[in-house]
Motif scaffolding. Structure first.
Motif, PDB file in Angstrom:
ATOM      1  N   ALA A 306      53.424  24.878  82.210  1.00 50.24           N
ATOM      2  CA  ALA A 306      52.667  23.912  83.009  1.00 50.24           C
ATOM      3  C   ALA A 306      53.108  22.481  82.780  1.00 50.24           C
ATOM      4  N   THR A 314      50.881  27.117  89.824  1.00 51.79           N
ATOM      5  CA  THR A 314      49.819  27.437  88.873  1.00 51.79           C
ATOM      6  C   THR A 314      50.290  28.601  88.001  1.00 51.79           C
ATOM      7  N   TRP A 315      49.716  28.698  86.786  1.00 53.57           N
ATOM      8  CA  TRP A 315      50.200  29.684  85.821  1.00 53.57           C
ATOM      9  C   TRP A 315      49.066  30.524  85.259  1.00 53.57           C
TER      10      TRP A 315
END
Length: 448
Positions: A306, A314-315
């Motif tokens: 990130a 997004t992770w």
């Protein structure tokens, strides 16, 4: 082609790449060798390219892991005055670890060296068909990460294609340029613009591809040629160009590059100190990859992914073990559940039915890019996903974990799978992660 037409073509190609349609494999011509006289690399360039893009003995294994394409990335080096090499444009050949001079530098060329990264389309498109172009974008990101981790100070993943092509003196028949990397610290932030200036003394320059009427010096949005549209069939998205053919894959990538914002941004590379031996051995581990990382390792991987680029996806992580879940970093930097239950069997189906994914220790996922994302966002999210995943893979290797990138995803609507609006949150890239075999415990990755 108008911006609306380009957006429509890219959206249709993205829908088709994400569909369950199987690609038709073809054959590709051997990858051409660069033309022009060859020269060895000076020490300041030798190390960074040896630790990033150079092929090992036999020409297959390289320090930069592939995201799923067939090592398609080529580097065009723009060497300014004051270097150990004569100023000019060079093509790097990873199989021989040599530079081939392509032409002179313009009189406006700044000091320092930068690389323009292009994607050679034919081998990957012949193998993966209409699924090729997202893989090529991911591999561009991985290559940029490898250069950054090898010591390069900054990367640019959003420069418009016409600017990159003008700086490297590439034309429409060349592989499309998609990113740039400042190789040396003395390379200024306006280097691309200064390399792109037409030089009347250069016989290659007949027209200036950049309209310089804008007082900011930035190029305006470029127009792209229409992609060829095939008639609709029951197994093909009606409006999608036949991107399984290299020529149409080229048009999609060109549309993505030429639809980018006219501004471009240099992102400083994170400062990471790792031994050269780790950089040279971070290759993709063969499956299976059992053994779940611990929470501390998962937090490190999520933070790494990130943090490396502000415009990334997004992770989250799909975990196995006794409490399987889909987790992400919460507001306080701790793991929080997005959904409970084991997502790995579903991921195995989405990941081109690679069954071993169902029993891997964990899968780091980059996700986002809605169905109607504009071309610039499609390009940015895929390339930054590859760039960030390259950093995450090195972080995993530094912690002694085994990992393997997963680039091909079909019908992988993660948002819909966890009860959110469909078509808004797709899996873009994955990293399968497992522990070393002697650290695994029997049964801790049973997906049942």
């Amino acid at each position: 082609m108008t911006h609306a037409d380009a957006t429509h073509a890219v959206t249709a190609a993205l829908t088709r790449a994400r569909s369950a349609e199987q690609p038709t494999e073809g054959t590709a011509a051997p990858r051409p060798r660069p033309a022009g006289p060859s020269t060895t690399l000076p020490p300041e360039l030798d190390r960074v390219l040896r630790l990033s893009l150079a092929a090992g003995p036999g020409g297959r294994l390289r320090p930069v892991p592939s995201a799923g394409a067939l090592h398609p990335v080529d580097a065009h080096l723009l060497v300014g005055p004051g270097s150990a090499l004569p100023a000019g444009r060079y093509a790097y050949h990873p199989l021989t670890h040599l530079l081939h001079r392509r032409g002179p530098a313009p009189s406006t060329a700044p000091p320092g060296t930068l690389a323009v990264l292009t994607a050679t389309i034919e081998p990957t498109a012949a193998h993966y068909g209409h699924r090729a172009w997202p893989l090529l974008l991911l591999d561009i990101g991985h290559a940029a990460a490898a250069l950054a981790l090898g010591g390069c100070p900054a990367v640019c993943l959003d420069a418009p294609g016409p600017l990159l092509a003008a700086a490297a003196r590439l034309d429409a028949t060349d592989a499309p340029p998609l990113a740039a990397v400042r190789i040396t610290t003395d390379c200024p932030t306006d280097a691309l613009l200064r390399w792109a200036v037409r030089d009347p003394t250069d016989p290659i320059d007949r027209t200036d591809p950049i309209d310089r009427t804008d007082r900011t010096g930035q190029p305006p949005p470029a127009r792209i040629r229409p992609a060829r549209i095939r008639p609709a069939r029951h197994d093909r998205c009606a409006d999608a160009p036949n991107a399984g053919e290299p020529a149409d894959t080229h048009r999609i990538l060109a549309a993505l590059g030429q639809s980018a914002d006219t501004r471009h941004h240099w992102q400083p590379a994170p400062s990471v100190e790792v031994p050269d031996s780790v950089l040279l051995t971070r290759r993709s581990a063969p499956p299976p990859l059992p053994g779940a990382p611990d929470d501390r390792q998962l937090v490190t991987l999520l933070r790494t992914a990130a943090a490396v680029h502000p415009d990334g996806p997004t992770w989250c992580v799909a975990t196995g073990g006794p409490r399987p879940a889909l987790v992400h970093l919460g507001d306080h930097g701790r793991l929080e559940a997005l959904a409970t239950g084991d997502a790995r069997p579903t991921l195995a189906v989405w990941a081109a039915r690679q069954r071993w994914v169902a029993t891997t220790g964990a899968v780091l996922l980059a996700h986002g890019c809605p169905d109607d994302a504009p071309p610039a966002q499609v390009r940015a999210l895929h390339q930054t996903a590859g760039y960030a995943m390259g950093h995450a893979q090195l972080a995993a290797a530094s912690m002694g974990l085994r990992c393997r990138p997963i680039g091909s995803w079909q019908r992988a609507d993660l948002g819909a799978a966890i009860g959110r609006a469909p078509g808004r949150d797709w899996v873009l890239h994955g990293l399968a992660i497992g522990r070393q075999p002697d650290e695994c415990h029997q049964g801790d990755d049973d997906p049942s």
